[in-house]
Design a protein around this motif. Structure first.
Motif, PDB file in Angstrom:
ATOM      1  N   UNK A  87      32.372  51.379  30.253  1.00 44.15           N
ATOM      2  CA  UNK A  87      32.489  52.445  31.248  1.00 44.15           C
ATOM      3  C   UNK A  87      32.490  51.883  32.669  1.00 44.15           C
ATOM      4  N   UNK A  88      31.682  50.867  32.906  1.00 42.62           N
ATOM      5  CA  UNK A  88      31.608  50.199  34.203  1.00 42.62           C
ATOM      6  C   UNK A  88      31.467  48.708  33.981  1.00 42.62           C
ATOM      7  N   UNK A  89      31.986  47.923  34.922  1.00 44.82           N
ATOM      8  CA  UNK A  89      31.754  46.481  34.877  1.00 44.82           C
ATOM      9  C   UNK A  89      30.387  46.216  35.485  1.00 44.82           C
ATOM     10  N   UNK A  90      29.496  45.598  34.697  1.00 44.52           N
ATOM     11  CA  UNK A  90      28.110  45.452  35.110  1.00 44.52           C
ATOM     12  C   UNK A  90      27.832  44.066  35.699  1.00 44.52           C
ATOM     13  N   UNK A  91      26.792  43.953  36.537  1.00 46.05           N
ATOM     14  CA  UNK A  91      26.439  42.652  37.128  1.00 46.05           C
ATOM     15  C   UNK A  91      26.105  41.625  36.048  1.00 46.05           C
ATOM     16  N   UNK A  92      26.654  40.432  36.193  1.00 43.56           N
ATOM     17  CA  UNK A  92      26.370  39.307  35.301  1.00 43.56           C
ATOM     18  C   UNK A  92      26.646  39.622  33.834  1.00 43.56           C
ATOM     19  N   UNK A  93      27.555  40.546  33.586  1.00 44.19           N
ATOM     20  CA  UNK A  93      27.912  40.859  32.210  1.00 44.19           C
ATOM     21  C   UNK A  93      26.855  41.628  31.444  1.00 44.19           C
ATOM     22  N   UNK A  94      25.840  42.166  32.136  1.00 43.27           N
ATOM     23  CA  UNK A  94      24.798  42.925  31.452  1.00 43.27           C
ATOM     24  C   UNK A  94      25.343  44.274  31.007  1.00 43.27           C
ATOM     25  N   UNK A  95      24.571  44.963  30.162  1.00 41.31           N
ATOM     26  CA  UNK A  95      25.062  46.229  29.623  1.00 41.31           C
ATOM     27  C   UNK A  95      24.593  47.412  30.470  1.00 41.31           C
ATOM     28  N   UNK A  96      25.354  48.500  30.365  1.00 43.49           N
ATOM     29  CA  UNK A  96      24.985  49.752  30.999  1.00 43.49           C
ATOM     30  C   UNK A  96      24.123  50.540  30.027  1.00 43.49           C
ATOM     31  N   UNK A  97      22.890  50.850  30.451  1.00 44.31           N
ATOM     32  CA  UNK A  97      21.958  51.528  29.554  1.00 44.31           C
ATOM     33  C   UNK A  97      22.150  53.027  29.499  1.00 44.31           C
ATOM     34  N   UNK A  98      22.542  53.634  30.629  1.00 45.10           N
ATOM     35  CA  UNK A  98      22.693  55.078  30.631  1.00 45.10           C
ATOM     36  C   UNK A  98      22.820  55.635  32.034  1.00 45.10           C
TER      37      UNK A  98
END
Length: 212
Positions: A87-98
C-alpha cells in the motif's frame, strides 16, 4: 515519526511487534494488516466498515490485547483487518502495520510538528509526533493561539476555515480577493495534499479557469 513517499504521516506503534502505522485523523476506525494481526494471534470476529477521506473500506474485525502508541496504552483495541501489502513504500523496507484513526486519538492529545522545507535545503524537514496525557497537557502560547473549535460529523473532525482561490486567470481584482468559509475535514491520511475541495465548491469558485 516520518513522512511516507505520498506525504502520509507515519508513526511507530506496538501490538506484539512494533511497526509503522499511518496516522489518519479522518478514519473512524483503526486498521491492521493481516500479517501483524496473525502474528499477534488476534481473535477474528464479524466485520465492519470505516470511513476514510475518500471512500469506505470493509474487513474482518480483529481484537488485540493492547496497543502502545508513545506514552499511551489502549487495552483490548479493535481493528479492522486490511491487506496492506504494497500500500505504501515504507522506510528501510519495513512493513506497514495498519492505520491509527479517531478511536485512539480520543484517548490522548496528539501534537504533530511538521515544519516546512527550508528553501534550497536538500534535507526533508523532520516531523515529530507527541502523544500527551490530556490531564497533564499544558499547551504552549503558540498552540493556544492556533487552537480551533472542532466539529465531529459521523465521528470525524472538521474545522471551519477561511480561504481564497488563486486568480491566475486574471478575472478581476474583486474576485481575486474574495474570501470564502467552509468546513474542512481534518485528514492526515491525505498524503501530499494541503487541501481538497469538493467538486461542487470547485465548480462554484471556477477553480479550473482561475488556476490555469
Amino acid at each position: 515519526a516520518c513522512r511516507g513517499e505520498g506525504g502520509h504521516i507515519l508513526v511507530k506503534a506496538k501490538t506484539s511487534s512494533e511497526d509503522w502505522y499511518v496516522l489518519d485523523t479522518a478514519s473512524t476506525g483503526m486498521a491492521i494488516s493481516t500479517s501483524v494481526a496473525d502474528g499477534a494471534n488476534m481473535e477474528s470476529f464479524g466485520s465492519m466498515s470505516i470511513v476514510g477521506v475518500a471512500a469506505s473500506l470493509e474487513g474482518r474485525l480483529r481484537s488485540g490485547r493492547e496497543l502502545v502508541f508513545g506514552d499511551l496504552t489502549v487495552s483490548e483495541p479493535i481493528f479492522m483487518e486490511q491487506n496492506l501489502d504494497g500500500a505504501l513504500r515504507m522506510p528501510n523496507g519495513e512493513r506497514l502495520g495498519g492505520v491509527l484513526g479517531c478511536p485512539i486519538l480520543a484517548h490522548a492529545i496528539v501534537r504533530v510538528h511538521a515544519p516546512l522545507r527550508i528553501p534550497g535545503s536538500r534535507d526533508a524537514p523532520k516531523i515529530a509526533v507527541y502523544v500527551c496525557d490530556p490531564e497533564s497537557y499544558s499547551p504552549s502560547p503558540e498552540v493556544e493561539r492556533a487552537w480551533q473549535p472542532v466539529v465531529l460529523i459521523d465521528g470525524v473532525p472538521y474545522v471551519e476555515l477561511t480561504y481564497t482561490i488563486a486568480n491566475d486567470g486574471f478575472q478581476g481584482v474583486t474576485e481575486m480577493t474574495t474570501e470564502r468559509k467552509g468546513l474542512f475535514k481534518l485528514a492526515l491520511g491525505t498524503g501530499g495534499v494541503g487541501a481538497v475541495l469538493t467538486k461542487r465548491v470547485a465548480d462554484d469558485a471556477d477553480v479550473a479557469n482561475r488556476t490555469r
